[in-house]
Write an enzyme that holds these catalytic residues in place. Structure first.
Site, PDB file in Angstrom:
ATOM      1  N   ARG A   1       0.837  -1.188   0.000  1.00 23.55           N
ATOM      2  CA  ARG A   1       0.000   0.000   0.000  1.00 23.55           C
ATOM      3  C   ARG A   1       0.876   1.242   0.000  1.00 23.55           C
ATOM      4  NH1 ARG A   1      -2.379   0.744   5.288  1.00 23.55           N
ATOM      5  NH2 ARG A   1      -0.995   2.531   5.450  1.00 23.55           N
TER       6      ARG A   1
ATOM      7  N   HIS B   1      -3.940   4.439   4.572  1.00 28.26           N
ATOM      8  CA  HIS B   1      -5.039   3.476   4.619  1.00 28.26           C
ATOM      9  C   HIS B   1      -6.318   4.116   4.095  1.00 28.26           C
ATOM     10  CE1 HIS B   1      -7.763   0.389   6.168  1.00 28.26           C
ATOM     11  NE2 HIS B   1      -8.461   1.356   6.722  1.00 28.26           N
TER      12      HIS B   1
ATOM     13  N   TYR C   1       3.465   5.902  11.439  1.00 22.17           N
ATOM     14  CA  TYR C   1       3.936   4.539  11.684  1.00 22.17           C
ATOM     15  C   TYR C   1       4.971   4.042  10.677  1.00 22.17           C
ATOM     16  CZ  TYR C   1      -0.067   3.825   8.487  1.00 22.17           C
ATOM     17  OH  TYR C   1      -0.975   3.912   7.455  1.00 22.17           O
TER      18      TYR C   1
END
Length: 360
Positions: free
Chosen positions: A254, A258, A267
């Site tokens: 990805r 998100h 993160y």
């Protein structure tokens, strides 16, 4: 980090997968789909920033996994069960994209397209919810099998994070026992929102779990559109012949957040994203077509222009979507309206009429 990423892709497979049989026309069509999906996906993020869409789940980096798998399915017999991140599947399948994005605009809860006619189920925002629906539909196929022995096949899309949901395990167990013709298509993009795969998938592989349910599985390079096509084609043939379900784990990445409300910088770093992502799936396929002589620069220019033109039409269509009639929040709650819902609808009509009179 790069070494760890590479180790995620193994060559273990319990499903024989022959090489993709695609002619030059099909390969060019695959690229046009990849280019269009990439352009629409990037544009949808911009539309959210501009206030045209309330929210959107990007899929940059997963185009090959989505386009290649959808391209391998039978539009006349099969049924697709998406999550909220399958814009590429919808476009490759031929769904009306304005109607598809109506859900993202929050003007309709399941998309304005006809799921029966399109054979593309309503967008599913419940994590792993579509997996159960896919198995239910597939089991129905076994109960009303074609005299030829061939059946339609369901394909359910979900991520590595969703694979940890109990619904997935129940669905795989049921499908394995009853030989339901369903493909469990896992897009392992490395992250369950902010949690890396290695911290939430015990055993390190979703494909490895299939053996526990007697299901053949294959782990593939999800950034190689032809590899995805070949694996899905083989899985479909297996399921359609009455041999039961298959699990495909497409290893991809990805490249971005998100969702448009997510900040991946909390993160992981941009450098980690670049290293872990590997070769871009769209650029990678373009290079392959160039080297094979299947496409020239004029072709790529035309494909880009067509994608831009489609984006402009889609943007105009999404903006033109008006609000849905308020009464629909009562009309589609129950098959037979209960007294409480009828009372709420009556109160809403009275309040609406009063407000309209006040405004007048």
């Amino acid at each position: 980090m790069t070494q760890a990423r590479n180790e995620r892709l193994s060559t273990a497979s319990t499903l024989p997968v022959p090489e993709a049989e695609l002619d030059s026309t099909q390969r060019r069509e695959l690229y046009r789909l990849l280019e269009t999906v990439r352009y629409l996906d990037v544009s949808a993020i911009a539309w959210q920033r501009q206030g045209i869409l309330p929210g959107y789940a990007p899929e940059r980096g997963q185009e090959a996994a989505q386009v290649g798998s959808a391209y391998a399915m039978d539009r006349e017999r099969d049924f697709i069960f998406p999550t909220y991140r399958e814009l590429g599947v919808a476009r490759a399948w031929g769904v009306d994209m304005v109607a598809y994005l109506a859900t993202h605009k929050a003007s309709w809860h399941g998309g304005l397209y006809d799921p029966v006619a399109s054979r593309f189920a309503p967008i599913q925002a419940v994590v792993a919810g579509s997996v159960l629906h896919a198995v239910g539909w597939a089991h129905g196929q076994t109960l009303s099998a074609d005299p030829s022995g061939q059946t339609g096949v369901a394909i359910s899309y979900f991520g590595d994070g969703a694979s940890s949901q109990g619904d997935v395990h129940e669905a795989m167990n049921f499908a394995g026992i009853f030989k339901a013709p369903v493909i469990f298509f896992v897009q392992n993009n490395g992250w369950a929102i902010s949690v890396p795969t290695e911290r939430q998938v015990a055993g390190g592989s979703v494909a490895g779990r299939a053996a526990g349910y007697g299901i053949p599985a294959v782990q593939i390079d999800g950034n190689d559109v032809e590899a995805v096509y070949a694996a899905t084609k083989a899985a479909r043939a297996h399921a359609a012949a009455g041999r039961g379900p298959v699990l495909i784990e497409a290893m991809t990445y990805r490249r971005g957040p998100h969702s448009t409300s997510d900040d991946p910088g909390r993160y992981r770093s941009l450098e980690e994203e670049r290293q872990e992502g590997g070769p871009d799936p769209v650029d990678r396929y373009a290079q392959k077509l160039r080297e094979s002589g299947i496409a020239d620069e004029a072709f790529f220019t035309t494909a880009c222009e067509a994608a831009k033109a489609e984006e402009e039409q889609l943007r105009a269509g999404v903006i033109a979507l008006g609000p849905r009639p308020g009464r629909e929040m009562f009309d589609f709650v129950y098959a037979e309206a209960e007294s409480e819902v009828q009372a709420q609808a009556a109160a809403w009509r009275q309040e609406t009429a009063y407000q309209e009179n006040q405004d007048a």
